[in-house]
Scaffold this active site. Sequence first.
Site, PDB file in Angstrom:
ATOM      1  N   TYR A   1      -9.232  14.854  -5.631  1.00  0.00           N
ATOM      2  CA  TYR A   1      -8.337  14.419  -6.711  1.00  0.00           C
ATOM      3  C   TYR A   1      -7.521  15.604  -7.250  1.00  0.00           C
ATOM      4  O   TYR A   1      -6.289  15.530  -7.386  1.00  0.00           O
ATOM      5  CB  TYR A   1      -9.172  13.782  -7.828  1.00  0.00           C
ATOM      6  CG  TYR A   1      -8.363  13.175  -8.944  1.00  0.00           C
ATOM      7  CD1 TYR A   1      -7.819  11.898  -8.817  1.00  0.00           C
ATOM      8  CD2 TYR A   1      -8.154  13.870 -10.130  1.00  0.00           C
ATOM      9  CE1 TYR A   1      -7.081  11.327  -9.847  1.00  0.00           C
ATOM     10  CE2 TYR A   1      -7.417  13.313 -11.168  1.00  0.00           C
ATOM     11  CZ  TYR A   1      -6.884  12.039 -11.019  1.00  0.00           C
ATOM     12  OH  TYR A   1      -6.149  11.489 -12.039  1.00  0.00           O
TER      13      TYR A   1
ATOM     14  N   LYS B   1      -3.380  16.253  -7.139  1.00  0.00           N
ATOM     15  CA  LYS B   1      -2.534  16.408  -8.323  1.00  0.00           C
ATOM     16  C   LYS B   1      -1.832  17.767  -8.324  1.00  0.00           C
ATOM     17  O   LYS B   1      -0.690  17.878  -8.784  1.00  0.00           O
ATOM     18  CB  LYS B   1      -3.360  16.206  -9.601  1.00  0.00           C
ATOM     19  CG  LYS B   1      -3.935  14.793  -9.731  1.00  0.00           C
ATOM     20  CD  LYS B   1      -2.846  13.712  -9.731  1.00  0.00           C
ATOM     21  CE  LYS B   1      -3.393  12.324 -10.013  1.00  0.00           C
ATOM     22  NZ  LYS B   1      -2.350  11.286 -10.037  1.00  0.00           N
TER      23      LYS B   1
ATOM     24  N   ASP C   1       0.878  -1.165   0.000  1.00  0.00           N
ATOM     25  CA  ASP C   1       0.000   0.000   0.000  1.00  0.00           C
ATOM     26  C   ASP C   1       0.920   1.222   0.000  1.00  0.00           C
ATOM     27  O   ASP C   1       1.662   1.439   0.967  1.00  0.00           O
ATOM     28  CB  ASP C   1      -0.866  -0.057   1.265  1.00  0.00           C
ATOM     29  CG  ASP C   1      -1.670   1.213   1.493  1.00  0.00           C
ATOM     30  OD1 ASP C   1      -1.493   2.192   0.742  1.00  0.00           O
ATOM     31  OD2 ASP C   1      -2.475   1.222   2.447  1.00  0.00           O
ATOM     32  N   VAL C   2       0.892   2.009  -1.072  1.00  0.00           N
ATOM     33  CA  VAL C   2       1.868   3.103  -1.184  1.00  0.00           C
ATOM     34  C   VAL C   2       1.684   4.167  -0.103  1.00  0.00           C
ATOM     35  O   VAL C   2       2.581   4.980   0.115  1.00  0.00           O
ATOM     36  CB  VAL C   2       1.840   3.780  -2.584  1.00  0.00           C
ATOM     37  CG1 VAL C   2       2.297   2.823  -3.665  1.00  0.00           C
ATOM     38  CG2 VAL C   2       0.474   4.373  -2.893  1.00  0.00           C
TER      39      VAL C   2
ATOM     40  N   ASN D   1       2.974   6.008  -9.964  1.00  0.00           N
ATOM     41  CA  ASN D   1       1.761   5.972 -10.777  1.00  0.00           C
ATOM     42  C   ASN D   1       0.487   5.717  -9.970  1.00  0.00           C
ATOM     43  O   ASN D   1      -0.584   6.183 -10.350  1.00  0.00           O
ATOM     44  CB  ASN D   1       1.911   4.888 -11.859  1.00  0.00           C
ATOM     45  CG  ASN D   1       0.591   4.559 -12.506  1.00  0.00           C
ATOM     46  OD1 ASN D   1       0.091   5.316 -13.328  1.00  0.00           O
ATOM     47  ND2 ASN D   1      -0.016   3.445 -12.112  1.00  0.00           N
TER      48      ASN D   1
HETATM   49  C1  BGC Z   1      -8.579  11.309 -14.604  1.00  0.00           C
HETATM   50  C2  BGC Z   1      -9.562  10.795 -15.612  1.00  0.00           C
HETATM   51  C3  BGC Z   1     -10.032  11.920 -16.518  1.00  0.00           C
HETATM   52  C4  BGC Z   1      -8.868  12.714 -17.071  1.00  0.00           C
HETATM   53  C5  BGC Z   1      -9.309  13.918 -17.877  1.00  0.00           C
HETATM   54  C6  BGC Z   1      -7.485  12.046 -15.307  1.00  0.00           C
HETATM   55  O1  BGC Z   1      -6.551  12.512 -14.395  1.00  0.00           O
HETATM   56  O2  BGC Z   1      -8.051  10.218 -13.845  1.00  0.00           O
HETATM   57  O3  BGC Z   1     -10.667  10.226 -14.934  1.00  0.00           O
HETATM   58  O4  BGC Z   1     -10.767  11.367 -17.595  1.00  0.00           O
HETATM   59  O5  BGC Z   1      -8.041  13.133 -16.021  1.00  0.00           O
HETATM   60  O6  BGC Z   1     -10.298  14.670 -17.226  1.00  0.00           O
END
Ligand code: BGC
Length: 271
Positions: free
Chosen positions: A168, A172, A68-69, A95
């Site tokens: 998310y 990122k 598990d990272v 990744n």
């Molecule tokens: C996501 C995808 C998405 C893409 C473009 C990626 O980082 O994991 O679910 O389709 O970005 O929006």
Amino acid sequence: MPDRPLSLQNQVALVTGASSGIGRQAAYSLAEAGASVVINYIGSRDPAEEVVQKIEEQGGQAMAVEADVSNEAQVDAMFTRACERFGTLHILVNNAGIEKDKAFTEMTLAEWQEVIDVNLTGQFLCSRAAIREFLRRGEQPDISRATGKIVCISSVHQRIPWARHANYAASKGGVMLLVQTLAQEFASRRIRVNAVAPGAIKTAINRAAWATEEALDKLLKMIPYGRVGDAADVGNAIVWLCCDASDYVTGTTLVVDGGMTLYPSFSTGEG
Ligand code: BGC
């Protein structure tokens, strides 16, 4: 200096989340370029063993290691096992990543935390373990001009805000500055750290965005190049960032998105 700038011969790579999607393809692409590959996975072992088997069938070397990272002890144990088997490590591809999409006011702390843990803390823990090994081993100029290379898989959403994906997008955005900071901190030790920011790549994580004709039509409107990406598009970019052909490149993000970040809605010149 190695005389084949696109080769990864005699190098060892570890790819997290390598039993499916972009990670699996990254493992194949790195192996094809000559690297031995550690296939990190979590959960079911069979898909990871399949990747190992395919690489071995092509004459390469690979091993599967579960971890598990986001778990410090498991990450450190994985790097120890990788170095026991292959002697050292030259390449890390960060990744492993997940999505837990939710309207912001509905998002639980657990949903926020899990995504940050895997997508951001996981990259911290694996980068730290990799860099410790790069520094311990030191330069190997016959093998690569850099002492070590890290490629972090980010996303177009390190730049494009994404409603209902706050966890998310935040993870990122964090990856982007982690990459730049590590690149700055370790450039003098000849460790290169870069990111690949994929756009819409056809994998399981975004199946809902391409699996029906209606969804696909909508998605393609956001991609000027007119097609959904393949994992191989990302695999090729990863290999380039790992090999000596990119030896002067560090701290950058290679966007692999068919133009998704180019504000396609402005493409007619109207407005
Ligand atoms: C996501 C995808 C998405 C893409 C473009 C990626 O980082 O994991 O679910 O389709 O970005 O929006």
